[in-house]
Write a protein that holds these residues in place. Structure first.
Motif, mmCIF file in Angstrom:
data_model
loop_
_atom_site.group_PDB
_atom_site.id
_atom_site.type_symbol
_atom_site.label_atom_id
_atom_site.label_comp_id
_atom_site.label_asym_id
_atom_site.label_seq_id
_atom_site.Cartn_x
_atom_site.Cartn_y
_atom_site.Cartn_z
ATOM 1 N N MET A 71 -50.267 70.724 42.510
ATOM 2 C CA MET A 71 -50.841 69.653 43.319
ATOM 3 C C MET A 71 -50.117 68.332 43.062
ATOM 4 O O MET A 71 -49.759 67.617 44.005
ATOM 5 N N VAL A 72 -49.885 68.008 41.801
ATOM 6 C CA VAL A 72 -49.169 66.771 41.467
ATOM 7 C C VAL A 72 -47.792 66.784 42.115
ATOM 8 O O VAL A 72 -47.355 65.783 42.695
ATOM 9 N N ASN A 73 -47.106 67.907 42.058
ATOM 10 C CA ASN A 73 -45.768 67.998 42.647
ATOM 11 C C ASN A 73 -45.790 67.851 44.166
ATOM 12 O O ASN A 73 -44.845 67.320 44.751
ATOM 13 N N ARG A 74 -46.859 68.303 44.811
ATOM 14 C CA ARG A 74 -46.979 68.135 46.268
ATOM 15 C C ARG A 74 -47.280 66.690 46.649
ATOM 16 O O ARG A 74 -46.811 66.190 47.661
ATOM 17 N N LEU A 75 -48.087 66.009 45.862
ATOM 18 C CA LEU A 75 -48.495 64.647 46.181
ATOM 19 C C LEU A 75 -47.429 63.605 45.849
ATOM 20 O O LEU A 75 -47.349 62.565 46.505
ATOM 21 N N ALA A 76 -46.633 63.859 44.834
ATOM 22 C CA ALA A 76 -45.648 62.886 44.361
ATOM 23 C C ALA A 76 -44.357 62.956 45.170
ATOM 24 O O ALA A 76 -43.993 64.011 45.692
ATOM 25 N N THR A 77 -43.676 61.810 45.243
ATOM 26 C CA THR A 77 -42.340 61.814 45.846
ATOM 27 C C THR A 77 -41.327 62.370 44.860
ATOM 28 O O THR A 77 -40.286 62.876 45.267
ATOM 29 N N ALA A 78 -41.650 62.281 43.561
ATOM 30 C CA ALA A 78 -40.790 62.850 42.518
ATOM 31 C C ALA A 78 -41.623 63.030 41.251
ATOM 32 O O ALA A 78 -42.541 62.250 40.990
ATOM 33 N N THR A 79 -41.299 64.071 40.480
ATOM 34 C CA THR A 79 -41.902 64.270 39.163
ATOM 35 C C THR A 79 -40.782 64.548 38.174
ATOM 36 O O THR A 79 -39.715 65.044 38.549
ATOM 37 N N SER A 80 -41.045 64.227 36.909
ATOM 38 C CA SER A 80 -40.065 64.536 35.876
ATOM 39 C C SER A 80 -40.788 64.716 34.546
ATOM 40 O O SER A 80 -41.896 64.210 34.354
ATOM 41 N N VAL A 81 -40.131 65.447 33.661
ATOM 42 C CA VAL A 81 -40.616 65.624 32.298
ATOM 43 C C VAL A 81 -39.463 65.245 31.383
ATOM 44 O O VAL A 81 -38.359 65.782 31.509
ATOM 45 N N THR A 82 -39.721 64.308 30.484
ATOM 46 C CA THR A 82 -38.698 63.834 29.557
ATOM 47 C C THR A 82 -39.174 64.103 28.144
ATOM 48 O O THR A 82 -40.275 63.671 27.768
ATOM 49 N N HIS A 83 -38.357 64.810 27.385
ATOM 50 C CA HIS A 83 -38.692 65.067 25.980
ATOM 51 C C HIS A 83 -38.223 63.888 25.152
ATOM 52 O O HIS A 83 -37.117 63.385 25.340
ATOM 53 N N GLN A 84 -39.084 63.432 24.246
ATOM 54 C CA GLN A 84 -38.810 62.253 23.439
ATOM 55 C C GLN A 84 -38.106 62.641 22.141
ATOM 56 O O GLN A 84 -38.433 63.673 21.554
ATOM 57 N N PRO A 85 -37.152 61.830 21.684
ATOM 58 C CA PRO A 85 -36.432 62.143 20.436
ATOM 59 C C PRO A 85 -37.356 62.289 19.227
ATOM 60 O O PRO A 85 -37.114 63.116 18.358
ATOM 61 N N ALA A 86 -38.431 61.518 19.176
ATOM 62 C CA ALA A 86 -39.346 61.583 18.041
ATOM 63 C C ALA A 86 -40.380 62.701 18.196
ATOM 64 O O ALA A 86 -41.236 62.871 17.346
ATOM 65 N N GLY A 87 -40.291 63.450 19.299
ATOM 66 C CA GLY A 87 -41.236 64.530 19.565
ATOM 67 C C GLY A 87 -42.142 64.185 20.725
ATOM 68 O O GLY A 87 -42.312 63.030 21.088
ATOM 69 N N GLY A 88 -42.681 65.203 21.326
ATOM 70 C CA GLY A 88 -43.553 65.002 22.470
ATOM 71 C C GLY A 88 -42.780 64.857 23.761
ATOM 72 O O GLY A 88 -41.567 65.081 23.818
ATOM 73 N N LYS A 89 -43.513 64.474 24.788
ATOM 74 C CA LYS A 89 -42.895 64.384 26.107
ATOM 75 C C LYS A 89 -43.594 63.317 26.926
ATOM 76 O O LYS A 89 -44.690 62.864 26.598
ATOM 77 N N SER A 90 -42.939 62.950 28.013
ATOM 78 C CA SER A 90 -43.519 62.081 29.031
ATOM 79 C C SER A 90 -43.469 62.829 30.347
ATOM 80 O O SER A 90 -42.417 63.346 30.719
ATOM 81 N N VAL A 91 -44.595 62.895 31.024
ATOM 82 C CA VAL A 91 -44.678 63.505 32.358
ATOM 83 C C VAL A 91 -44.869 62.340 33.332
ATOM 84 O O VAL A 91 -45.812 61.559 33.192
ATOM 85 N N THR A 92 -43.961 62.241 34.298
ATOM 86 C CA THR A 92 -43.958 61.109 35.222
ATOM 87 C C THR A 92 -44.061 61.592 36.651
ATOM 88 O O THR A 92 -43.415 62.572 37.032
ATOM 89 N N ALA A 93 -44.893 60.895 37.416
ATOM 90 C CA ALA A 93 -45.005 61.143 38.860
ATOM 91 C C ALA A 93 -44.828 59.815 39.573
ATOM 92 O O ALA A 93 -45.416 58.809 39.174
ATOM 93 N N ARG A 94 -44.001 59.824 40.586
ATOM 94 C CA ARG A 94 -43.815 58.632 41.431
ATOM 95 C C ARG A 94 -44.557 58.875 42.724
ATOM 96 O O ARG A 94 -44.374 59.921 43.357
ATOM 97 N N LEU A 95 -45.381 57.894 43.099
ATOM 98 C CA LEU A 95 -46.250 58.049 44.261
ATOM 99 C C LEU A 95 -46.023 56.892 45.237
ATOM 100 O O LEU A 95 -45.714 55.780 44.813
ATOM 101 N N PRO A 96 -46.195 57.153 46.536
ATOM 102 C CA PRO A 96 -46.046 56.071 47.505
ATOM 103 C C PRO A 96 -47.125 55.008 47.316
ATOM 104 O O PRO A 96 -48.232 55.303 46.884
ATOM 105 N N ARG A 97 -46.760 53.791 47.650
ATOM 106 C CA ARG A 97 -47.712 52.687 47.527
ATOM 107 C C ARG A 97 -48.510 52.539 48.803
ATOM 108 O O ARG A 97 -49.630 52.119 48.820
#
Length: 129
Positions: A103-129
Motif C-alpha cells: 500500500m505504501v508503495n502504491r501511494l508514494a511517488t517513491a520509496t527507499s530503504v537506507t541501511h545506516q552505518p551504525a546499524g538499523g535502517k531508514s524507510v522513506t516515502a515521498r508523497l505528493p503535496r
C-alpha cells in the motif's frame, strides 16, 4: 523547508502510533500552503503504516521525520533493525498482515530503504503535496 522529528517507543504501541499520526497531522496543518485534504490523509495513512511496521518489526523504537518540500512531503521512519521491508502475499485469514508495504508503495511517488552505518535502517516515502 519545514521539518519535524518525533521519537516513538512501544511502551503503549497503539498510543505510540496515535502520537505519530497526531504529530504528522499537526505538522501538516501548519504548512503554508497547506496540502490538499486528500494528500494530507495519505500522509497520515503512510505515517501510521510505517510507524506501526517499525514498532512491530524494527526493534520497539523508531523516529519519525517529516520534511515538507514545495512539491511533496517526505516521510522517513528510522528503526534499529537492519531487516528490509518486503513484499509478501497478504494474509486474508490469519491476521498476520502483508498489506502495508504494498500500500505504501502504491501511494508514494517513491520509496527507499537506507541501511545506516551504525546499524538499523531508514524507510522513506515521498508523497505528493
Amino acid at each position: 523547508m519545514d521539518t519535524m522529528s518525533v521519537d516513538v517507543a512501544t511502551d503503549h504501541p497503539a498510543g505510540s502510533v496515535a502520537l505519530a499520526r497526531d504529530s504528522a497531522r499537526n505538522f501538516l496543518e501548519k504548512l503554508v500552503p497547506a496540502p490538499a485534504p486528500e494528500a494530507a490523509d495519505t500522509v497520515i495513512l503512510v505515517v501510521s503504516e510505517l510507524v506501526t511496521n517499525a514498532l512491530r518489526h524494527g526493534g520497539g523504537t523508531c523516529t519519525l521525520d517529516l520534511t515538507a518540500h514545495p512539491d511533496g512531503i517526505k516521510v522517513a521512519v528510522h528503526d534499529p533493525s537492519p531487516q528490509t521491508p518486503r513484499m509478501r502475499t497478504p494474509d486474508l485469514n490469519g491476521g498476520t498482515g502483508g498489506f502495508g508495504w504494498p500500500m505504501v508503495n502504491r501511494l508514494a511517488t517513491a520509496t527507499s530503504v537506507t541501511h545506516q552505518p551504525a546499524g538499523g535502517k531508514s524507510v522513506t516515502a515521498r508523497l505528493p503535496r
